[in-house]
Design an enzyme around this catalytic site. Sequence first.
Site, PDB file in Angstrom:
ATOM      1  N   LYS A 105      19.182  -1.164  11.597  1.00 34.90           N
ATOM      2  CA  LYS A 105      18.216  -0.540  12.510  1.00 34.90           C
ATOM      3  C   LYS A 105      17.170  -1.579  12.835  1.00 34.90           C
ATOM      4  O   LYS A 105      16.951  -2.517  12.074  1.00 34.90           O
ATOM      5  CB  LYS A 105      17.532   0.645  11.834  1.00 34.90           C
TER       6      LYS A 105
HETATM    7  N1  GLU Z   1      19.976   5.558  17.166  1.00 37.01           N
HETATM    8  C1  GLU Z   1      21.111   6.427  17.001  1.00 37.01           C
HETATM    9  C2  GLU Z   1      21.184   6.922  15.576  1.00 37.01           C
HETATM   10  O1  GLU Z   1      20.199   6.964  14.882  1.00 37.01           O
HETATM   11  C3  GLU Z   1      22.395   5.815  17.510  1.00 37.01           C
HETATM   12  C4  GLU Z   1      22.831   4.565  16.828  1.00 37.01           C
HETATM   13  C5  GLU Z   1      24.004   3.896  17.499  1.00 37.01           C
HETATM   14  O2  GLU Z   1      24.589   4.435  18.407  1.00 37.01           O
HETATM   15  O3  GLU Z   1      24.318   2.777  17.060  1.00 37.01           O
HETATM   16  O4  GLU Z   1      22.200   7.355  15.115  1.00 37.01           O
END
Ligand code: GLU
Length: 420
Positions: A105
């Site tokens: 992240k």
């Molecule tokens: N931000 C989204 C999540 O927390 C999507 C992450 C992604 O598609 O890589 O799952």
Amino acid sequence: MKKTSVYDNVTRQFAKAADLMKLDSEIRKILAKTTNEVVVNFPVKMDDGRIEMFTGYRVQHNNALGPYKGGLRYHPAVEINEVRALATWMTWKSAIVNIPFGGAKGGIQFDPSKYSESELERITRRFTFTLGSNIGPEYDIPAPDVNTNAQIMAWIVDTYLSTMPAHERQAAVHVVTGKPVESGGSIGRDKATGQGVVFTIEEWAGEKNFDLKGATYFVQGFGNVGSWASRLLKAHGSNLLAAEDVSGAIFNPDGIDPDDLYEYTQKNKGLVGGYPKAEPVDHDTFLATKADIFIPAALENQITVKTAPTLNVKLVAEGANGPTDPEGDAILQERGIDVLPDVLCNAGGVIVSYFEWLQNKRSEFWNLEEVDGKMRRKLVAGYERVRDTAREYKTDWRTAAYIVALTRLETVYKERGIFP
Ligand code: GLU
């Protein structure tokens, strides 16, 4: 006293599951840590010619099951412990729904609403450039998260490709997912997280013999996840009673039309400030709304020792990451309120990210039926594994979801061993 962070929540959730399943103590040491933590400070030229410095993050928790994967968040509350927590949740999430990704992240600590479109573009491009080879299509693949969208992903892919040798560019379009469809995105990615939330609610309703027609719900956060989940639930004949975003909360006992509200928020940049078909209410009143389903779809730590006793619902369907802290969880369990935990409930987004990544690699375009159908099957399979594990271990669904993920990771570490 040390201030507890959202990462402490992850550590406690992890410890509970690891104890219960008797996770191998050596593997436990590995999974308790993030692998890489990249913090960058970078300059960006503002519209008025000033230079502003920004702090950006990319935390890579684990890649035993596949490349690092997870969103980028633009928010003033972004800091290292939050990003660690969000990265770790991504590892569990991908493992639970069985897609070949690890967890990561990132984000930038700033409030994007205070910047112009061209400043946002330069901030995004300079961040991408600064991250350099810390991301990559087979290494670490960002995606949208809070306050980021397809446009921002388009700037990232354009910047990333522009820094590569010309003959390698076409092969790297899958460096980010959640792109606009015309720029290599997948049909159905925009609504995917909200759609996944609704798919898991449908599973829950089916098992409980609960009729979604005429059911009531309320939603916290009316961004991508909250607005899509609300609009898709409307199709079941369910009734949205209240909604909240950073501008405040609104309530109407006769129901709010989520499509109409969505149009209003697109024009007015928020829910409150004159939406004529509902009354403004304060945060505590909003959380105490009597309804069947609550969908938190905003930020972490909303359901706590203070707020969990006030919830008046049958089900919490976590569209957000980390909306419930461990004390909140214990209270919900005691009160018999079901929880569809984030790492399962909101996994539709990363599942369709995986489909986008596959389509890019194969130069394919799938249609919406194919995307939705395949996503649903993956999500339902994850749902069933979590449900069965909860029964087997006689535990709550969050702990069960962790056990599903940890079991997969434990197997892989045991098979491969530790280098050297
Ligand atoms: N931000 C989204 C999540 O927390 C999507 C992450 C992604 O598609 O890589 O799952």
